[in-house]
Design an enzyme around this catalytic site. Sequence first.
Site, PDB file in Angstrom:
ATOM      1  N   GLY A 260      46.432 112.144  94.922  1.00 37.28           N
ATOM      2  CA  GLY A 260      47.068 111.576  93.949  1.00 37.28           C
ATOM      3  C   GLY A 260      48.386 112.073  94.024  1.00 37.28           C
ATOM      4  O   GLY A 260      49.077 112.435  94.898  1.00 37.28           O
TER       5      GLY A 260
ATOM      6  N   CYS B 236      50.546 106.243 100.169  1.00 37.43           N
ATOM      7  CA  CYS B 236      51.267 107.380 100.100  1.00 37.43           C
ATOM      8  C   CYS B 236      52.183 107.412 101.391  1.00 37.43           C
ATOM      9  O   CYS B 236      53.067 108.121 101.206  1.00 37.43           O
ATOM     10  CB  CYS B 236      50.122 108.502 100.313  1.00 37.43           C
TER      11      CYS B 236
ATOM     12  N   GLU C 250      45.947 116.096  98.622  1.00 35.76           N
ATOM     13  CA  GLU C 250      46.484 114.941  99.510  1.00 35.76           C
ATOM     14  C   GLU C 250      47.506 114.115  98.413  1.00 35.76           C
ATOM     15  O   GLU C 250      46.982 113.474  97.682  1.00 35.76           O
ATOM     16  CB  GLU C 250      45.580 113.776 100.142  1.00 35.76           C
TER      17      GLU C 250
HETATM   18  P1  NAP Z   1      47.835 110.124  89.714  1.00 35.98           P
HETATM   19  O1  NAP Z   1      48.407 109.597  88.710  1.00 35.98           O
HETATM   20  O2  NAP Z   1      47.787 111.467  90.246  1.00 35.98           O
HETATM   21  O3  NAP Z   1      46.105 109.883  89.780  1.00 35.98           O
HETATM   22  C1  NAP Z   1      45.054 110.290  90.632  1.00 35.98           C
HETATM   23  C2  NAP Z   1      43.961 110.615  90.342  1.00 35.98           C
HETATM   24  O4  NAP Z   1      43.997 111.961  89.336  1.00 35.98           O
HETATM   25  C3  NAP Z   1      43.298 109.670  89.074  1.00 35.98           C
HETATM   26  O5  NAP Z   1      41.957 109.888  89.275  1.00 35.98           O
HETATM   27  C4  NAP Z   1      43.877 110.430  87.879  1.00 35.98           C
HETATM   28  O6  NAP Z   1      43.000 109.669  86.853  1.00 35.98           O
HETATM   29  C5  NAP Z   1      43.901 111.732  88.110  1.00 35.98           C
HETATM   30  N1  NAP Z   1      44.589 112.607  87.049  1.00 35.98           N
HETATM   31  C6  NAP Z   1      45.815 112.467  86.940  1.00 35.98           C
HETATM   32  N2  NAP Z   1      46.353 113.246  85.974  1.00 35.98           N
HETATM   33  C7  NAP Z   1      45.322 114.206  86.033  1.00 35.98           C
HETATM   34  C8  NAP Z   1      45.238 115.512  85.052  1.00 35.98           C
HETATM   35  N3  NAP Z   1      46.194 115.883  84.536  1.00 35.98           N
HETATM   36  N4  NAP Z   1      44.072 115.957  85.014  1.00 35.98           N
HETATM   37  C9  NAP Z   1      43.043 115.422  85.691  1.00 35.98           C
HETATM   38  N5  NAP Z   1      43.070 114.192  86.526  1.00 35.98           N
HETATM   39  C10 NAP Z   1      44.205 113.572  86.531  1.00 35.98           C
HETATM   40  O7  NAP Z   1      48.261 109.339  91.101  1.00 35.98           O
HETATM   41  P2  NAP Z   1      48.325 107.748  91.332  1.00 35.98           P
HETATM   42  O8  NAP Z   1      49.538 107.263  90.704  1.00 35.98           O
HETATM   43  O9  NAP Z   1      46.911 107.347  90.750  1.00 35.98           O
HETATM   44  O10 NAP Z   1      48.350 107.662  92.648  1.00 35.98           O
HETATM   45  C11 NAP Z   1      49.526 107.751  93.339  1.00 35.98           C
HETATM   46  C12 NAP Z   1      49.848 108.761  94.218  1.00 35.98           C
HETATM   47  O11 NAP Z   1      48.986 109.152  94.766  1.00 35.98           O
HETATM   48  C13 NAP Z   1      51.132 108.677  95.004  1.00 35.98           C
HETATM   49  O12 NAP Z   1      52.100 109.790  94.612  1.00 35.98           O
HETATM   50  C14 NAP Z   1      50.523 108.741  96.187  1.00 35.98           C
HETATM   51  O13 NAP Z   1      51.633 109.100  97.402  1.00 35.98           O
HETATM   52  C15 NAP Z   1      49.377 109.542  95.838  1.00 35.98           C
HETATM   53  N6  NAP Z   1      48.434 109.352  97.144  1.00 35.98           N
HETATM   54  C16 NAP Z   1      48.295 110.238  98.212  1.00 35.98           C
HETATM   55  C17 NAP Z   1      47.471 110.065  99.268  1.00 35.98           C
HETATM   56  C18 NAP Z   1      47.307 110.993 100.285  1.00 35.98           C
HETATM   57  O14 NAP Z   1      46.475 111.023 101.154  1.00 35.98           O
HETATM   58  N7  NAP Z   1      48.421 112.114 100.523  1.00 35.98           N
HETATM   59  C19 NAP Z   1      46.737 108.746  99.295  1.00 35.98           C
HETATM   60  C20 NAP Z   1      46.917 107.801  98.217  1.00 35.98           C
HETATM   61  C21 NAP Z   1      47.870 108.085  97.286  1.00 35.98           C
HETATM   62  P3  NAP Z   1      43.511 108.686  85.623  1.00 35.98           P
HETATM   63  O15 NAP Z   1      43.499 107.224  86.727  1.00 35.98           O
HETATM   64  O16 NAP Z   1      42.389 108.457  84.645  1.00 35.98           O
HETATM   65  O17 NAP Z   1      44.960 108.831  85.153  1.00 35.98           O
END
Ligand code: NAP
Length: 460
Positions: A206, A262, A228
Amino acid sequence: MTYQSVNPYDGKTSKTFTELTDKELDTAIATAATCFETWRTTSFADRAVIVAKAAAIMHANIDEYARPVTLEMGKLFAQARGEVKLSADIIDYYAKNAERFLAPQPLSPATGEAEIVSTPFGVLFGVEPWNFPYYQLARFAAPNLMAGNVVMVKHAGCVPQCAIAFEKLWRDAGAPPGAYTNLLISYKQVDRVIDDPRIKGIALTGSVEAGQIVAARAGKNLKKSTMELGGSDAFIVLEDADLDKTVEWAVWGKMNNTGQCCVAAKRFIVVEPLADKFLAKFQAALAALTPGDPMDAKTTLGPLSTEAALVKLVDQVKRAVGKGAKLVMGGDRIDRAGAFMQPTILTDIKPTNPAFREEFFGPVALFFRVKNEDEAIALANDSEFGLGGCVFTADIARGKRVASRVDTGMMFVNHPTWTTPDLPFGGIKNSGYGRELSSLGIQEFVNKKLVRVSAIDAPA
Ligand code: NAP
């Protein structure tokens, strides 16, 4: 309501889901912990039967699994089908290869005999994102189940039907209760799971912000984690690149999954002799994309995952422009229903502009012109992120040289990015730590235990 299916194509909510109570969560962890005690001693061959069955079920029902992806987060249906197939391939890959990857490794000590054996950690907890609703789960679940761990997953709030479908997949494949558990839980409950002594390892995919919070919590509990996180991958174009083919890959690298990857190409770094021509062709190709229903095969530009994601991205572009960036095209929502964003190109992004260091998660390209290869590498490395990146050149040796000098976890020559079950995936710097996929991904949550055997009367 955290868990709901809202179609970003028309904004309609089709289903909402209630979160688990703390008591239900506790029961789920207990079931997983009990399952681990038998799963850890189940043979690789017996685990492989179940894991291979899960892959076969996905392969046989591609459209059925792909539909909720498109309906919940707007991925073009053809791409959703591709994701289901890739996820099934990953699951199958670990069914076939896990035993080999985790075979005991004999050592050659000065005296006696010794080997390293791999034993599972126990119950693992994954926090996963919506942008690849099955692929991310497959990367975490398949290697770990084959390693003898059991997994619990908190998936993103906007893809609950995908989360539930993936949990059902394991039940349908014959996995015992507790082997794979989907958790519809709050952030507070995420903390509770991380703190629970029955949980032995944490994986998050995330944003950097979520990674910092979850990794800190895991660290406080001295539990191993993998992260990741985000990226701002450079797409480097050198003067000897085939321009037309490079532009085709630039469009794919930017627009696959509507830019919500990502490892999407995010910073286009083009050397001077090709810069103007590249920009003109790239702009024309992006302008030709057709917005529409992501279920319709003719659509080439889908909506973003949610209205909130669209509002955030449009605002981010406006702030970048407010700080001096120039808009070559796009910059706003498309004037139609749904969470559609115009394909956007920004130039003149100075290092003093906050946009220079930010991740733009959608169809927004940052364009930079540089004098030469060295400047391109320096600019690519001037980032807190270090996930992937690519370089386009007719000279493969030169491409490999550039790849070796860019500080990221993955580099691609003459292709924007690529993922298959047998290639490791992961980053450095703020893009996280640890690897998923390939033989590396299955080693993250196993104990590498030394076993040494001596003759009882051997000298000390
Ligand atoms: P995100 O907001 O960080 O959400 C990812 C996961 O984390 C979701 O299940 C979210 O739940 C949970 N989450 C967020 N804040 C949290 C907290 N404070 N406590 C507990 N859980 C929490 O990220 P996103 O916007 O969905 O995804 C996009 C990001 O992921 C981008 O930065 C992208 O580059 C990155 N990503 C990285 C990879 C890799 O392999 N490196 C792959 C895919 C994506 P909720 O949905 O309920 O908020």
